[in-house]
Design a protein around this motif. Structure first.
Motif, PDB file in Angstrom:
ATOM      1  N   GLU A  47      -4.451  12.418   5.766  1.00 42.25           N
ATOM      2  CA  GLU A  47      -5.375  11.411   6.277  1.00 42.25           C
ATOM      3  C   GLU A  47      -5.122  10.049   5.612  1.00 42.25           C
ATOM      4  O   GLU A  47      -4.845   9.992   4.407  1.00 42.25           O
ATOM      5  N   HIS A  48      -5.250   8.999   6.395  1.00 46.86           N
ATOM      6  CA  HIS A  48      -5.082   7.609   5.942  1.00 46.86           C
ATOM      7  C   HIS A  48      -3.634   7.243   5.618  1.00 46.86           C
ATOM      8  O   HIS A  48      -3.387   6.181   5.044  1.00 46.86           O
ATOM      9  N   VAL A  49      -2.694   8.110   5.978  1.00 49.32           N
ATOM     10  CA  VAL A  49      -1.287   7.723   5.849  1.00 49.32           C
ATOM     11  C   VAL A  49      -0.881   7.098   7.182  1.00 49.32           C
ATOM     12  O   VAL A  49      -0.895   7.748   8.218  1.00 49.32           O
ATOM     13  N   ALA A  50      -0.574   5.806   7.137  1.00 54.06           N
ATOM     14  CA  ALA A  50      -0.278   5.088   8.370  1.00 54.06           C
ATOM     15  C   ALA A  50       1.197   5.179   8.738  1.00 54.06           C
ATOM     16  O   ALA A  50       1.554   5.120   9.901  1.00 54.06           O
TER      17      ALA A  50
ATOM     18  N   ASN B 288       0.831  -1.213   0.000  1.00 50.57           N
ATOM     19  CA  ASN B 288       0.000   0.000   0.000  1.00 50.57           C
ATOM     20  C   ASN B 288       0.858   1.253   0.000  1.00 50.57           C
ATOM     21  O   ASN B 288       0.361   2.326   0.267  1.00 50.57           O
ATOM     22  N   ALA B 289       2.167   1.069  -0.265  1.00 50.77           N
ATOM     23  CA  ALA B 289       3.083   2.214  -0.114  1.00 50.77           C
ATOM     24  C   ALA B 289       3.192   3.012  -1.414  1.00 50.77           C
ATOM     25  O   ALA B 289       3.291   2.448  -2.499  1.00 50.77           O
ATOM     26  N   LEU B 290       3.173   4.323  -1.258  1.00 50.42           N
ATOM     27  CA  LEU B 290       3.367   5.221  -2.399  1.00 50.42           C
ATOM     28  C   LEU B 290       4.764   5.824  -2.276  1.00 50.42           C
ATOM     29  O   LEU B 290       5.172   6.245  -1.195  1.00 50.42           O
TER      30      LEU B 290
ATOM     31  N   LEU C  52      10.731   9.179  -0.276  1.00 51.75           N
ATOM     32  CA  LEU C  52       9.805   9.151   0.861  1.00 51.75           C
ATOM     33  C   LEU C  52       8.751   8.096   0.508  1.00 51.75           C
ATOM     34  O   LEU C  52       8.149   8.161  -0.571  1.00 51.75           O
ATOM     35  N   PHE C  53       8.592   7.137   1.386  1.00 46.92           N
ATOM     36  CA  PHE C  53       7.533   6.130   1.157  1.00 46.92           C
ATOM     37  C   PHE C  53       6.401   6.389   2.155  1.00 46.92           C
ATOM     38  O   PHE C  53       6.631   6.397   3.366  1.00 46.92           O
ATOM     39  N   ALA C  54       5.210   6.624   1.612  1.00 45.38           N
ATOM     40  CA  ALA C  54       4.022   6.843   2.452  1.00 45.38           C
ATOM     41  C   ALA C  54       3.119   5.616   2.313  1.00 45.38           C
ATOM     42  O   ALA C  54       2.693   5.286   1.202  1.00 45.38           O
ATOM     43  N   THR C  55       2.860   4.943   3.430  1.00 40.81           N
ATOM     44  CA  THR C  55       2.025   3.734   3.375  1.00 40.81           C
ATOM     45  C   THR C  55       0.605   4.070   3.820  1.00 40.81           C
ATOM     46  O   THR C  55       0.401   4.607   4.923  1.00 40.81           O
ATOM     47  N   ALA C  56      -0.353   3.776   2.942  1.00 40.30           N
ATOM     48  CA  ALA C  56      -1.770   4.020   3.274  1.00 40.30           C
ATOM     49  C   ALA C  56      -2.242   2.969   4.280  1.00 40.30           C
ATOM     50  O   ALA C  56      -1.736   1.839   4.302  1.00 40.30           O
ATOM     51  N   ASP C  57      -3.225   3.341   5.109  1.00 38.75           N
ATOM     52  CA  ASP C  57      -3.706   2.402   6.126  1.00 38.75           C
ATOM     53  C   ASP C  57      -4.531   1.263   5.549  1.00 38.75           C
ATOM     54  O   ASP C  57      -4.802   0.274   6.222  1.00 38.75           O
ATOM     55  N   ALA C  58      -4.963   1.372   4.297  1.00 40.28           N
ATOM     56  CA  ALA C  58      -5.695   0.284   3.643  1.00 40.28           C
ATOM     57  C   ALA C  58      -5.535   0.449   2.138  1.00 40.28           C
ATOM     58  O   ALA C  58      -5.371   1.568   1.635  1.00 40.28           O
ATOM     59  N   ALA C  59      -5.606  -0.683   1.446  1.00 35.71           N
ATOM     60  CA  ALA C  59      -5.428  -0.620  -0.013  1.00 35.71           C
ATOM     61  C   ALA C  59      -6.478   0.268  -0.665  1.00 35.71           C
ATOM     62  O   ALA C  59      -6.188   0.982  -1.629  1.00 35.71           O
TER      63      ALA C  59
ATOM     64  N   PRO D  30      -5.878   5.327  -3.515  1.00 33.76           N
ATOM     65  CA  PRO D  30      -6.205   6.416  -4.467  1.00 33.76           C
ATOM     66  C   PRO D  30      -6.455   7.747  -3.760  1.00 33.76           C
ATOM     67  O   PRO D  30      -6.061   8.800  -4.260  1.00 33.76           O
ATOM     68  N   GLN D  31      -7.106   7.670  -2.604  1.00 29.48           N
ATOM     69  CA  GLN D  31      -7.413   8.902  -1.865  1.00 29.48           C
ATOM     70  C   GLN D  31      -6.126   9.566  -1.371  1.00 29.48           C
ATOM     71  O   GLN D  31      -5.960  10.783  -1.504  1.00 29.48           O
ATOM     72  N   VAL D  32      -5.224   8.750  -0.849  1.00 27.00           N
ATOM     73  CA  VAL D  32      -3.945   9.295  -0.375  1.00 27.00           C
ATOM     74  C   VAL D  32      -3.177   9.894  -1.552  1.00 27.00           C
ATOM     75  O   VAL D  32      -2.607  10.981  -1.454  1.00 27.00           O
TER      76      VAL D  32
END
Lengths: 252, 421
Positions: free
Chosen positions: B89-92, B55-57, B230-237, B241-243
């Protein structure tokens, strides 16, 4: 045109003024009741007789607030019924009237005791009081040993006695019985009439019947024909005579 | 006896009819539970996937690619990006990296990576891969922050002559004047780090890498701020898209974003398709229930019109009689629900598997059809959610199915008491 016969309206429990009930069948107009004027005193037994279609039952239903008249005024126990909304009529039936039907109309899956408790349940009487009163009433009609029996386990006469006990449940001042012996043999019918006659000693009992012999037991006989009150016979007292077979038409 | 009890007792007046009606009602409940099981299984499977997919961007300076955005290159991310991304938001999780190179032989080189201990050890050019296996010594720890220690890949270790046996004593001196064989250079003195662990990545270039604490990297290379990756991991798959949208809005032109959109696409298409279908099945089952209850209760009102009339003649309010009928309808639905639950516990799992294969899978994107059907754990267990669904649908179907009957009851005249005579 009015056919008023009014007796002693001053102390009347029931007072009808120019009451008419008209049904429409397509374009045809059927006058079930036509200008009935009537006063019935508190206590006593009044028989309503007449040929089939004369309006006997219609009159009973209007007095009992089961149906509304097309015209005229109906006052029972001092309460004008015409203006009452449906909820008011429901309350009136619950407190003022006890019905006894030709087919008994007992609820089949309830015991005799539960059937008698039913009107008290509708009136909000507490559970213990309901049971106590229902027991007493069933005892009075001679069914103390049949409290737990369901209607199908009772004979016709027993069922009608349960129905009479049920009609008395809320201690109403008026009992309306529509052909109460219509589904009973003559001996049982006689017993039911005697029970009603006894009850009439403490409240008003109006009985619709075809049985002239039973009608003669009433304190007063109202004769209807074609929706009109044609005769109002005074009391003839209790006669221990051979009773007409219920269901036959008595003469007016 | 109050009207509620009377209503429930009415249910048992005709036992054969009760059995037939309960079976008719049990079938939609059974179907409802099957659809619920499918929906639940897919959601569980999706949850499982969420923990196993990437889930990482990845964020890089705009226009830079792969190993080019390293130290010595002006196009590194400004430090403020770290704080901005952490607030989304939603970045874990946010993992910052700094990259540099050190020459080995000829035009070959090894990659030097500054990383916070505990963060993913990502392999350059294969940033999606991470956390290679430590085969000797230890990994970096919090205690290593600011210390001149590092772990290296087994290829780099072999080149430097470091073996598992001399770990702890072995050091490596980095030549900072050549951070890239041909492009970049720094005017920094050489720096020596102690090697505490050797890892294996299973990839030849991945094994030519050195990880040191980010603070140590900044000190050695004199880089007080700025980031390579920089790797930003979303809290859910399904939040990827939102992140991604928020990142693009926030960071505008400054950043290139590499997002695992295929995962999000899977989330959207497969899961939503199945959940929608199973929800549709639940609605269909509920509608079927309402229809059955409607006819059963309408029949009851028709048959018992004289009783209703009698009740009214005796002074019962319309509301009281309706209460009795509603209680009967709810009790009937309850019996049907219990029967449906029993049937489901006997055959639900098997049927759910078949229903999924036949009824749901064809609607899924082709690439997920067989895989999803194969891994779903469809069971006939009744979880609290299933019981809650049963109770809710039971109540709603009873009320909706009885609405017309209730209307009839209110409209019936007490004269019905004498009409049947």
């Amino acid at each position: 045109m009015s056919s008023q016969i009014v007796t002693d309206a001053r102390s009347a429990l029931i007072e009808l003024r120019d009451v008419a009930k008209i049904y429409r069948k397509g374009r045809e107009e059927v006058r079930a009741l036509d200008g009935i004027g009537l006063a019935v005193a508190e206590k006593g037994m009044v028989a309503i007789v007449g040929p089939s279609g004369s309006g006997k039952s219609s009159l009973l239903h209007i007095i009992g607030a089961m149906d509304r008249p097309t015209r005229g005024e109906v006052i029972v126990a001092g309460e004008p019924l015409n203006a009452r909304p449906e909820a008011g009529l429901t309350s009136f039936r619950r407190k003022t009237v006890g019905f006894v039907f030709q087919s008994f109309n007992l609820i089949p899956n309830l015991s005799a005791l539960e059937n008698v408790m039913l009107p008290m349940e509708f009136d909000g009487v507490a559970g213990d009081e309901r049971r106590r009163r229902a027991n007493r009433l069933l005892d009075r009609v001679g069914l103390a040993a049949r409290l737990g029996h369901r209607p199908r386990e009772l004979s016709g006469g027993e069922q009608q006695r349960v129905a009479i006990a049920r009609a008395l449940a809320n201690n109403p001042p008026l009992i309306l019985a529509d052909e109460p012996t219509g589904n009973l043999d003559s001996r049982t019918g006689q017993m039911i009439y005697e029970l009603l006659k006894e009850i009439a000693g403490e409240r008003t009992v109006l009985v619709v019947t075809h049985a002239e012999g039973l009608a003669q037991m009433a304190d007063r006989i109202l004769h209807l024909k074609d929706g009109k009150l044609v005769a109002d016979d005074p009391s003839q007292g209790l006669k221990k005579q051979p009773v007409d077979r219920p269901g036959t038409t008595g003469s007016a | 006896m109050n009207m509620l009890r009377f209503g429930v007792r009415n249910l048992f007046r005709n036992v054969p009819r009760l059995v037939v009606a309960a079976l008719l009602i049990a079938f939609p409940f059974f179907l409802l539970l099957v659809m619920h099981a499918i929906g639940g299984a897919v959601e569980r499977q999706t949850d499982k996937l969420k923990h196993n997919v990437d889930n990482a961007l990845q964020l890089r300076a705009r226009g830079s690619m792969g190993h080019v955005n390293m130290l010595g290159n002006d196009d590194i991310l400004p430090q403020r990006v770290l704080n901005q991304v952490q607030g989304i938001e939603h970045v874990a999780r946010v993992e910052p990296y700094l990259l540099a190179m050190t020459p080995t032989e000829g035009h070959n080189f090894a990659m030097i990576v500054g990383v916070n201990p505990g963060d993913t050890k990502r392999l350059e050019s294969h940033g999606e891969a991470g956390n290679p296996k430590i085969i000797a010594g230890r990994d970096l720890t919090e205690a290593d922050r600011g210390q001149r220690v590092a772990i290296i890949g087994q290829g780099f270790a072999k080149w430097a002559g470091i073996t598992p046996g001399n770990l702890g004593q072995a050091t490596l001196t980095l030549d900072l004047t050549r951070t890239h064989p041909v492009i970049f250079a720094l005017t920094r003195p050489p720096a020596t780090v102690k090697i505490v662990g050797i890892y294996a990545s299973g990839y030849v270039f991945g094994d030519m890498q050195l990880f040191m604490p980010l603070d140590t990297f900044r000190e050695i290379y004199d880089v007080p701020d700025g980031l390579s990756w920089l790797f930003a991991t979303a809290d859910a798959a399904d939040h990827v898209p939102q992140v991604e949208r928020q990142l693009r809005t926030l960071l505008g032109e400054a950043v290139d974003i590499v997002a695992p959109t295929s995962v999000a696409e899977f989330q959207r298409s497969a899961t939503r398709a199945v959940v929608r279908l199973s929800n549709g099945g639940i609605v269909l089952a509920a509608a079927l229930l309402v229809i059955v209850v409607f006819f059963v209760m309408l029949l009851a009102v028709r048959e018992r019109a004289w009783e209703i009339g009698t009740f009214k003649a005796l002074g019962a309010s319309g509301g009281g009689i309706v209460t009795a009928f509603l209680a009967e309808a709810v009790a009937l639905c309850g019996v049907g629900a219990m029967l449906g639950a029993l049937l489901f516990s006997l055959w639900g799992g098997t049927l759910a598997q078949r229903v999924f294969g036949v009824g749901v899978a064809p609607f899924l994107p082709a690439q997920y059809r067989d895989a999803l059907a194969g891994v779903l754990s469809l069971s006939s267990d009744l979880d609290p959610a299933a019981w809650g669904l049963l109770a809710t649908v039971c109540l709603l179907a009873a009320l909706a199915g009885s609405a017309w009957a209730a209307r009839q009851i209110v409209r019936l005249s007490p004269m019905e008491a004498v009409r049947h005579e």
